[in-house]
Motif scaffolding. Sequence first.
Motif, PDB file in Angstrom:
ATOM      1  N   ARG A   1     -19.916   1.491 -36.830  1.00 45.65           N
ATOM      2  CA  ARG A   1     -18.621   0.872 -36.583  1.00 45.65           C
ATOM      3  C   ARG A   1     -18.049   1.434 -35.281  1.00 45.65           C
ATOM      4  N   PHE A   2     -17.174   0.680 -34.643  1.00 48.91           N
ATOM      5  CA  PHE A   2     -16.492   1.151 -33.443  1.00 48.91           C
ATOM      6  C   PHE A   2     -14.994   1.148 -33.679  1.00 48.91           C
ATOM      7  N   ILE A   3     -14.327   2.170 -33.169  1.00 46.29           N
ATOM      8  CA  ILE A   3     -12.881   2.247 -33.227  1.00 46.29           C
ATOM      9  C   ILE A   3     -12.323   1.329 -32.145  1.00 46.29           C
ATOM     10  N   ILE A   4     -11.383   0.483 -32.538  1.00 47.70           N
ATOM     11  CA  ILE A   4     -10.780  -0.467 -31.599  1.00 47.70           C
ATOM     12  C   ILE A   4      -9.257  -0.384 -31.679  1.00 47.70           C
ATOM     13  N   GLU A   5      -8.610  -0.887 -30.630  1.00 44.31           N
ATOM     14  CA  GLU A   5      -7.166  -1.101 -30.660  1.00 44.31           C
ATOM     15  C   GLU A   5      -6.982  -2.496 -31.251  1.00 44.31           C
ATOM     16  N   SER A   6      -6.388  -2.588 -32.418  1.00 41.65           N
ATOM     17  CA  SER A   6      -6.388  -3.826 -33.203  1.00 41.65           C
ATOM     18  C   SER A   6      -5.769  -5.019 -32.492  1.00 41.65           C
ATOM     19  N   GLU A   7      -4.581  -4.870 -31.937  1.00 40.43           N
ATOM     20  CA  GLU A   7      -3.890  -6.014 -31.327  1.00 40.43           C
ATOM     21  C   GLU A   7      -4.640  -6.574 -30.123  1.00 40.43           C
ATOM     22  N   PRO A   8      -5.020  -5.756 -29.135  1.00 40.38           N
ATOM     23  CA  PRO A   8      -5.782  -6.314 -28.003  1.00 40.38           C
ATOM     24  C   PRO A   8      -7.121  -6.925 -28.438  1.00 40.38           C
ATOM     25  N   PHE A   9      -7.757  -6.318 -29.419  1.00 40.11           N
ATOM     26  CA  PHE A   9      -9.033  -6.849 -29.914  1.00 40.11           C
ATOM     27  C   PHE A   9      -8.815  -8.247 -30.492  1.00 40.11           C
TER      28      PHE A   9
END
Length: 128
Positions: A110-118
């Motif tokens: 899994r990769f950690i993402i910034e939810s809103e920009p993603f």
Amino acid sequence: METGIKGTQELVVSKETSAKAVGSGLLDVFATPSMIALMEKTASESVQSYLEEGQGTVGTKIDISHVAATPLGMKVTCNTQLVEVDRRKLVFKVEAYDQKGLIGEGTHERFIIESEPFQQKADAKNDM
């Protein structure tokens, strides 16, 4: 975030999680896609409380063996353990058991993402 974080989830195999229902086969047994979804959910939820506000994780890779069939009505338990952290990349050992023993195992990334920009980037595909 450090290695060693564990997660556990359980479910009872139902018609909705069967191979026949999800289209991965013709039998009323626990579907491989359902097992993988349980593994992803368990891994994702195990690390969510360690993330910063506004972050999430997305599955990017899965290498799983489904080694035994599980009938309707039997309980399945999934266990995950975070075994590698490389900046935003998280690698989990994943295992699933029914009441008779091991049914699936492997690794999940899994990769950690910034939810809103993603989400915005994904939604922008509709505008193209």
